[in-house]
Design a protein around this motif. Sequence first.
Motif, short mmCIF file in Angstrom:
data_model
loop_
_atom_site.label_atom_id
_atom_site.label_comp_id
_atom_site.label_asym_id
_atom_site.label_seq_id
_atom_site.Cartn_x
_atom_site.Cartn_y
_atom_site.Cartn_z
N MET A 1 0.84 -1.18 0.00
CA MET A 1 0.00 0.00 0.00
C MET A 1 0.89 1.25 0.00
N GLU A 2 0.57 2.16 -0.87
CA GLU A 2 1.33 3.41 -0.97
C GLU A 2 0.80 4.41 0.04
N MET A 3 1.71 5.23 0.55
CA MET A 3 1.35 6.16 1.61
C MET A 3 1.14 7.57 1.07
N LYS A 4 0.05 8.19 1.48
CA LYS A 4 -0.20 9.58 1.12
C LYS A 4 0.69 10.48 1.97
N LEU A 5 1.03 11.62 1.41
CA LEU A 5 1.84 12.60 2.12
C LEU A 5 0.95 13.59 2.86
N ASN A 6 1.41 14.04 4.00
CA ASN A 6 0.72 15.08 4.74
C ASN A 6 1.06 16.42 4.09
N LYS A 7 0.04 17.10 3.59
CA LYS A 7 0.26 18.34 2.82
C LYS A 7 0.99 19.39 3.64
N ASN A 8 0.52 19.65 4.84
CA ASN A 8 1.09 20.72 5.65
C ASN A 8 2.52 20.40 6.09
N LYS A 9 2.77 19.19 6.55
CA LYS A 9 4.11 18.83 7.01
C LYS A 9 5.12 18.85 5.87
N PHE A 10 4.73 18.35 4.72
CA PHE A 10 5.63 18.36 3.57
C PHE A 10 5.92 19.80 3.13
N ALA A 11 4.89 20.62 3.07
CA ALA A 11 5.07 22.02 2.67
C ALA A 11 5.92 22.78 3.68
N LEU A 12 5.73 22.52 4.97
CA LEU A 12 6.56 23.17 5.99
C LEU A 12 8.02 22.75 5.88
N LEU A 84 -1.42 17.22 -5.69
CA LEU A 84 -1.39 16.48 -6.95
C LEU A 84 -0.86 15.06 -6.76
N TYR A 85 0.20 14.93 -5.97
CA TYR A 85 0.77 13.60 -5.71
C TYR A 85 -0.27 12.68 -5.08
N ASN A 86 -0.95 13.14 -4.06
CA ASN A 86 -1.96 12.33 -3.40
C ASN A 86 -3.13 12.01 -4.34
N LYS A 87 -3.47 12.97 -5.19
CA LYS A 87 -4.55 12.73 -6.15
C LYS A 87 -4.15 11.65 -7.16
N PHE A 88 -2.94 11.73 -7.68
CA PHE A 88 -2.47 10.73 -8.62
C PHE A 88 -2.29 9.37 -7.95
#
Length: 92
Positions: A1-12, A84-88
Amino acid sequence: MEMKLNKNKFALASSATMGIVYVVCRFFVLVAPSSATKLLGWWIHTFNLEQFTISPNFVVLDFISGLVSVIVLSYIVAYIFVVLYNKFLSKN
């Protein structure tokens, strides 16, 4: 299973990294302006930077404005990237 990224943590993390790079770059320009110009010329190889001079003058307001803008813009770009990554990722 692939893991989604946390938007806020990645952006920070991305914006903090770019902020650090900005500070290091500004220090390099202060210490060695001609070397900084040469290095930038190597990276942007389609432009002749020999005609430009880099002023090693340090203006606090310019430094803070540049730092804030690079942090804000890199946060926005990283956030969009994760959306976009999480959407794809969910399309699979």
